[in-house]
Enzyme design. Structure first.
Site, mmCIF file in Angstrom:
data_model
loop_
_atom_site.group_PDB
_atom_site.id
_atom_site.type_symbol
_atom_site.label_atom_id
_atom_site.label_comp_id
_atom_site.label_asym_id
_atom_site.label_seq_id
_atom_site.Cartn_x
_atom_site.Cartn_y
_atom_site.Cartn_z
ATOM 1 N N GLU A 99 3.287 17.886 9.474
ATOM 2 C CA GLU A 99 2.863 18.913 8.514
ATOM 3 C C GLU A 99 1.472 19.471 8.782
ATOM 4 O O GLU A 99 0.683 19.645 7.858
ATOM 5 C CB GLU A 99 2.892 18.329 7.090
ATOM 6 C CG GLU A 99 4.243 17.846 6.669
ATOM 7 C CD GLU A 99 4.226 17.151 5.303
ATOM 8 O OE1 GLU A 99 5.173 17.376 4.535
ATOM 9 O OE2 GLU A 99 3.285 16.383 5.009
HETATM 10 C C1 TNX Z 1 6.099 14.585 3.480
HETATM 11 S S1 TNX Z 1 7.435 13.608 5.720
HETATM 12 C C2 TNX Z 1 5.085 13.922 4.131
HETATM 13 C C3 TNX Z 1 4.106 13.172 3.340
HETATM 14 C C4 TNX Z 1 4.441 13.181 1.880
HETATM 15 C C5 TNX Z 1 5.921 13.055 1.705
HETATM 16 C C6 TNX Z 1 6.358 12.920 0.298
HETATM 17 C C7 TNX Z 1 6.007 13.462 6.259
HETATM 18 C C8 TNX Z 1 5.914 12.985 7.620
HETATM 19 N N1 TNX Z 1 4.972 13.789 5.491
HETATM 20 O O1 TNX Z 1 2.807 13.673 3.563
HETATM 21 O O2 TNX Z 1 3.775 12.133 1.263
HETATM 22 O O3 TNX Z 1 6.538 14.174 2.274
HETATM 23 O O4 TNX Z 1 7.721 12.678 0.213
#
Ligand code: TNX
Length: 484
Positions: A294
C-alpha cells in the site's frame, strides 16, 4: 483433532490411562525442555508428580525417528502400556506433544487440579505437515502488545502447530522495536497508538525474550519493518528522513497509504541499513520482512527504484527477503518470499504470477479468507470489512494449491493468518478474532489436501471448544458451528 494428522489408526482394544505414578521419559537430553514443559502443564491439571527421567517412561519422547517425515514430522502411539512420541528432531517431538495434548481430555489444559480419569483411546499416528511455513501475524504497531501479551498469543497459536510468528513492528501509528542507532524511533515514534493512547516498544531484551519464548515453541519470529509506506512513525521521529526536512506529527487514526520514505535521499538507505542490521542481529530465523504494501504515496517509478535497494540491504545481512505481493512488480533477489494478500483480484494474481516467474515462493494470506481482523458478519463489534465478511466456513474452505490461478503448486511456501489491530487493543478482543478461525488456517497449512472438508472439519472444530473454555479463551461462538 486439528490439524488433522496425515494418518491415524485406532487400536480398538487399547486404552491408555495416565496413573498417579506415571513418569515422562526422554531418550535424548535435547528433549528436556519439551518434557519439562509438558510435565509442568500436566502436573497442574492432574496433581500427579510426573517426574521427568532419562530413558523410557510411561510417556516416552525420543529422537531417532524416520528422516522421511521431515523436521516437523513425528510418530505417536498410545496403548494400554504407555505413550511414545518419536521424531527425527526435537521440533518433530514438540509437534507430537502438541498432538498428545489434544488426545488427552480437555481438562488436562486446566491450571488447577481436576478429577480423572485421564484416558486416551488407543491410537497410532504418523504425521507431517503439507507446508513448511504456517504463520500467524500480530500487528503490534496499531496497538502495542506487551511481551507477556505476545507470549500469550504464542501459546494460543502454538496449540495448532503454527511455526512462524510474523510481527508487524512498524507502521504509521508506532515504531515498536529498539534501534540503538536511531533511538527516537521508539522513544518518540513508539509513544502513541491508534486512538491516541500510550503506545510502547520492545527493548532489545524484551525482543530477545519474545524470540526465546517463540523458539521454545518451535516458532520462528519473522520481523517486519514496513517500507516505503506505512512509515509515519519513523518520519515523525526524524525530520531528516523527509523530503522537505520537516517531520510530520505522530498519527493515531487508521487511514493507510499517506506516508512514504524519501526514495531519492541517501539518508533513507543509511537509515534502513542501520535498521535492518540491528533487526537482523536479533533474528535467529533466516527471514526479514520489508513490507512494501500500500505505498500509495510513493510514485510507482520511485517504488520500483526503492524495493531492490531495500531488498539488497536485507540480503546484505544474510537474510532472505519477505514482502507483501506489491514488491513483485520489480526484480526480486533469489529466494524471496512473497506474501499474497489479494482477494481474487486480477492485479494481485498477476503480481503473484510475476513473483513466481522470478523464482520467488508464495505465502498465502488472502484477505477475504485468512485475515483474522475481518468481521465474521455485519454485526461483529470488532474488526474491519474492506475485504468482505469472513465467516468460519469462508476462512477454511479454500485450497492453497489452487487459490491463485497460473501458479504451480510447488511455488506455495505456506499460509499465514494476519491479525491487524486497528480495532483490537487487548487480548480478549484478539482472542475473539483469532478463535475459531486460526485453527482452520493452521489446518490448511498442515493437513493433506484430501483431509480438507468443511463438513467434517466443523465437527472437529466444535470439539475444540471445551479446551478453549478450560483455557479461558474468549472465542466467538459462530452459529455455523454446532458447539457442544
Ligand atoms: C491492509 S493488507 C493492510 C494493513 C491494514 C489492513 C487492515 C496489507 C498488507 N496492509 O495496513 O492494517 O489492511 O485489514
Amino acid at each position: 483433532m486439528i490439524p488433522q494428522p496425515t494418518a491415524q489408526q485406532a487400536l480398538p482394544d487399547e486404552t491408555f490411562t495416565l496413573q498417579p505414578d506415571a513418569t515422562i521419559g526422554l531418550t535424548d537430553p535435547a528433549l528436556r525442555t519439551i518434557a519439562d514443559g509438558f510435565a509442568a502443564r500436566l502436573r497442574r491439571s492432574t496433581g500427579f508428580a510426573l517426574p521427568v527421567q532419562d530413558g523410557t517412561g510411561t510417556i516416552t519422547l525420543s529422537t531417532g525417528g524416520p528422516e522421511s517425515l521431515g523436521p516437523e514430522g513425528y510418530e505417536l502411539r498410545a496403548d494400554a502400556s504407555g505413550v511414545s512420541i518419536t521424531a527425527a528432531t526435537a521440533e518433530g517431538v514438540f509437534r507430537g506433544v502438541t498432538t498428545l495434548r489434544q488426545l488427552l481430555p480437555a481438562k488436562a489444559e486446566a491450571g488447577t487440579a481436576q478429577d480423572g480419569p485421564w484416558e486416551i483411546a488407543g491410537t497410532t499416528i504418523t504425521d507431517s505437515p503439507r507446508y513448511g511455513y504456517r504463520g500467524a501475524m500480530l500487528d503490534v504497531s496499531r496497538h502495542f502488545f506487551t511481551v507477556d501479551q505476545v507470549k500469550h498469543f504464542i501459546d494460543l497459536v502454538s496449540l495448532y502447530k503454527i511455526n512462524r510468528l510474523h510481527l508487524h513492528l512498524s507502521d504509521d501509528q508506532g515504531w515498536r522495536i529498539q534501534v540503538d542507532s536511531w533511538p527516537r524511533l521508539t522513544e518518540y515514534g513508539g509513544s502513541l497508538q491508534v486512538g491516541g493512547g500510550t503506545g510502547g516498544a520492545y527493548t532489545k531484551a524484551d525482543y530477545a525474550e519474545i524470540v526465546r519464548y517463540a523458539g521454545e515453541h518451535y516458532i520462528t519470529v519473522v520481523p517486519e519493518i514496513d517500507t516505503p509506506g506505512h512509515t509515519n512513525a519513523a518520519l515523525a521521529s526524524y525530520p531528516e528522513l523527509n523530503a522537505d526536512g520537516v517531520a510530520p506529527k505522530l498519527y493515531t487514526e487508521t487511514e493507510v497509504g499517506f506516508s512514504t520514505l524519501t526514495v531519492g535521499l541517501d539518508r533513507t538507505y543509511e537509515f534502513l541499513d542501520d535498521v535492518f542490521r540491528e533487526v537482523a542481529e536479533q533474528t535467529p530465523g533466516d527471514v526479514v520482512h520489508l513490507g512494501g504494501d500500500e505505498a500509495h504515496s510513493t510514485p510507482h517509478s520511485d517504488y520500483l527504484t526503492f524495493v531492490p535497494k531495500a531488498a539488497e540491504l536485507v540480503v546484505k545481512q544474510g537474510k532472505t527477503v519477505m514482502g507483501w505481493h506489491e514488491i513483485a512488480d520489480g526484480p526480486l533477489p533469489a529466494g524471496t518470499i512473497v506474501q499474497y494478500w489479494g482477494t481474487e483480484d486480477e492485479k494481485a494474481q498477476a503480481l503473484a504470477v510475476k513473483a513466481v516467474e522470478q523464482g520467488a515462493t508464495l505465502v498465502l494470506s488472502p484477505a477475504n479468507r485468512a485475515y483474522l481482523d475481518m468481521k465474521y458478519h455485519a454485526e461483529t463489534p470488532l474488526g474491519l470489512q474492506w475485504a468482505g465478511l469472513v465467516s468460519v466456513e469462508q476462512s477454511y474452505s479454500w485450497n492453497p494449491a489452487t487459490l491463485v490461478p497460473n501458479v504451480p503448486a510447488d511455488a506455495i511456501h505456506g499460509v499465514e493468518a494476519p491479525l491487524w489491530t486497528e480495532t483490537l487493543d487487548d487480548l480478549e478482543k484478539v482472542e475473539f478474532m483469532v478463535f475459531p478461525r486460526l485453527p482452520g488456517i493452521a489446518e490448511l497449512g498442515w493437513s493433506s489436501e484430501d483431509a480438507l472438508d468443511w463438513t467434517t472439519y466443523k465437527d472437529r472444530l466444535a470439539e475444540q471448544a471445551p479446551r478453549w473454555e478450560v483455557l479461558g479463551i474468549n472465542f466467538y461462538r459462530a452459529p455455523e458451528i454446532d458447539w457442544r
